[in-house]
Scaffold this motif. Structure first.
Motif, PDB file in Angstrom:
ATOM      1  N   ASP A   1       0.654  -1.169  -0.020  1.00 24.71           N
ATOM      2  CA  ASP A   1       0.051  -0.084  -0.160  1.00 24.71           C
ATOM      3  C   ASP A   1       1.017   1.110   0.073  1.00 24.71           C
ATOM      4  O   ASP A   1       0.614   2.219  -0.799  1.00 24.71           O
ATOM      5  N   LEU A  44      -1.983 -10.689 -10.231  1.00 24.90           N
ATOM      6  CA  LEU A  44      -3.601 -10.294 -10.112  1.00 24.90           C
ATOM      7  C   LEU A  44      -4.256 -11.651 -10.072  1.00 24.90           C
ATOM      8  O   LEU A  44      -5.391 -11.773  -9.299  1.00 24.90           O
ATOM      9  N   PRO A  47      -5.961 -10.328  -6.107  1.00 24.01           N
ATOM     10  CA  PRO A  47      -6.522  -9.179  -6.619  1.00 24.01           C
ATOM     11  C   PRO A  47      -6.746  -7.900  -5.655  1.00 24.01           C
ATOM     12  O   PRO A  47      -6.836  -6.922  -6.194  1.00 24.01           O
ATOM     13  N   GLU A  48      -6.269  -8.051  -4.579  1.00 22.35           N
ATOM     14  CA  GLU A  48      -6.422  -6.929  -3.430  1.00 22.35           C
ATOM     15  C   GLU A  48      -5.245  -6.071  -3.972  1.00 22.35           C
ATOM     16  O   GLU A  48      -5.344  -4.799  -3.567  1.00 22.35           O
ATOM     17  N   ALA A  61      -4.292  -5.135  -7.119  1.00 20.79           N
ATOM     18  CA  ALA A  61      -5.074  -4.246  -8.058  1.00 20.79           C
ATOM     19  C   ALA A  61      -5.982  -3.329  -7.398  1.00 20.79           C
ATOM     20  O   ALA A  61      -6.189  -2.293  -7.681  1.00 20.79           O
ATOM     21  N   GLN A  62      -6.873  -3.826  -6.305  1.00 16.66           N
ATOM     22  CA  GLN A  62      -7.571  -2.897  -5.638  1.00 16.66           C
ATOM     23  C   GLN A  62      -7.068  -1.656  -5.043  1.00 16.66           C
ATOM     24  O   GLN A  62      -7.309  -0.802  -5.238  1.00 16.66           O
ATOM     25  N   ALA A  63      -5.551  -2.086  -4.302  1.00 18.22           N
ATOM     26  CA  ALA A  63      -4.939  -1.111  -3.738  1.00 18.22           C
ATOM     27  C   ALA A  63      -4.400   0.078  -4.767  1.00 18.22           C
ATOM     28  O   ALA A  63      -4.290   1.092  -4.403  1.00 18.22           O
ATOM     29  N   GLN A  64      -3.738  -0.538  -5.769  1.00 19.70           N
ATOM     30  CA  GLN A  64      -3.523   0.392  -6.853  1.00 19.70           C
ATOM     31  C   GLN A  64      -4.508   1.237  -7.295  1.00 19.70           C
ATOM     32  O   GLN A  64      -4.197   2.484  -7.525  1.00 19.70           O
ATOM     33  N   PHE A  65      -5.783   0.577  -7.459  1.00 23.57           N
ATOM     34  CA  PHE A  65      -6.725   1.733  -8.099  1.00 23.57           C
ATOM     35  C   PHE A  65      -7.253   2.549  -6.955  1.00 23.57           C
ATOM     36  O   PHE A  65      -7.548   3.732  -7.306  1.00 23.57           O
ATOM     37  N   SER A  66      -7.724   2.155  -5.936  1.00 20.65           N
ATOM     38  CA  SER A  66      -8.396   3.071  -4.891  1.00 20.65           C
ATOM     39  C   SER A  66      -7.288   4.026  -3.988  1.00 20.65           C
ATOM     40  O   SER A  66      -7.633   4.911  -3.582  1.00 20.65           O
ATOM     41  N   GLN A  67      -6.020   3.674  -3.931  1.00 19.63           N
ATOM     42  CA  GLN A  67      -5.099   4.564  -3.515  1.00 19.63           C
ATOM     43  C   GLN A  67      -4.384   5.304  -4.388  1.00 19.63           C
ATOM     44  O   GLN A  67      -3.616   6.209  -3.937  1.00 19.63           O
TER      45      GLN A  67
END
Length: 206
Positions: free
Chosen positions: A64, A116, A120-121, A123-129
């Motif tokens: 993160d 990925l 997959p989390e 990618a979620q961190a990359q997108f949301s943060q």
């Protein structure tokens, strides 16, 4: 005296943090996220395990931090003032191209893509943060220009996506996928200028 020591300790902590982040990024690329342990990261970065655990309690927290720091300089910069959409979009476009041209940004996306299926989390961190806060700053700028009457933007999400996509599709994605792909500074400037002209023409206030 205490303030001097405090500043010294803060500087040392920041330097060690940078070493940890760089070592973690390199190891994630070499070994994959799953096979990279915090102990191995501590060894590669040259810090003690206690120092690493003080900075990052988990491997997820460290990833993160990599995402946040990779995007941080872009999201911390003040948006251009509304009133001249060509100047404003040129400033944003140049910042975005510079951000995408940084080696650590390419490294970050490669880690996410490679891991990925199992994580997959990431990618979620990359997108949301990372991606989403930056996207929101561009979207907000376009809405500010709309309010100022310089453009007519009824779908700011789409307009921001179009503008950023025109830049990233030339500057970033080929470099990620094609070995040896390079774009000159002059060509990057042309790509940004064309993206600005296209967006300004499409959304110009009538």
């Amino acid at each position: 005296m205490s303030s001097v020591l405090s500043e010294y300790h803060q500087r040392v902590a920041q330097e060690k943090r940078a070493l940890i982040v760089r070592a973690a990024t390199d190891l994630f690329l070499e070994l994959g996220y799953d096979r990279t342990s915090l102990a191995r990261i501590a060894e590669r970065s040259g810090v003690s395990r206690a120092t690493l655990f003080k900075q990052f309690r988990t491997k997820a927290a460290l990833f993160d931090a990599i995402v946040t720091e990779s995007w941080s300089t872009a999201t911390e910069e003040a948006p251009p003032p509304a009133g001249d959409v060509v100047d404003g979009l040129t400033t944003i476009g140049r910042r975005y191209a510079a951000l995408l041209s940084r080696p650590q940004m390419t490294d970050l996306f490669r880690i996410v893509i490679a891991e990925l299926p199992r994580f997959p989390e990431l990618a979620q961190a990359q997108f949301s943060q990372g991606k989403m806060p930056y996207f929101e700053s561009v979207r907000s700028y376009l809405l500010a220009e709309h309010e100022a009457g310089t453009v007519q933007v009824h779908d700011a999400d789409l307009a921001a996506t179009q503008f950023l996509g025109m830049i990233s599709n030339y500057v970033f994605w080929p470099a990620l996928l094609v070995p040896g792909w390079e774009v000159s500074a002059e060509r990057v400037a042309e790509v940004v200028d064309e993206a600005v002209r296209t967006t300004a023409a499409r959304y110009a206030a009538r």
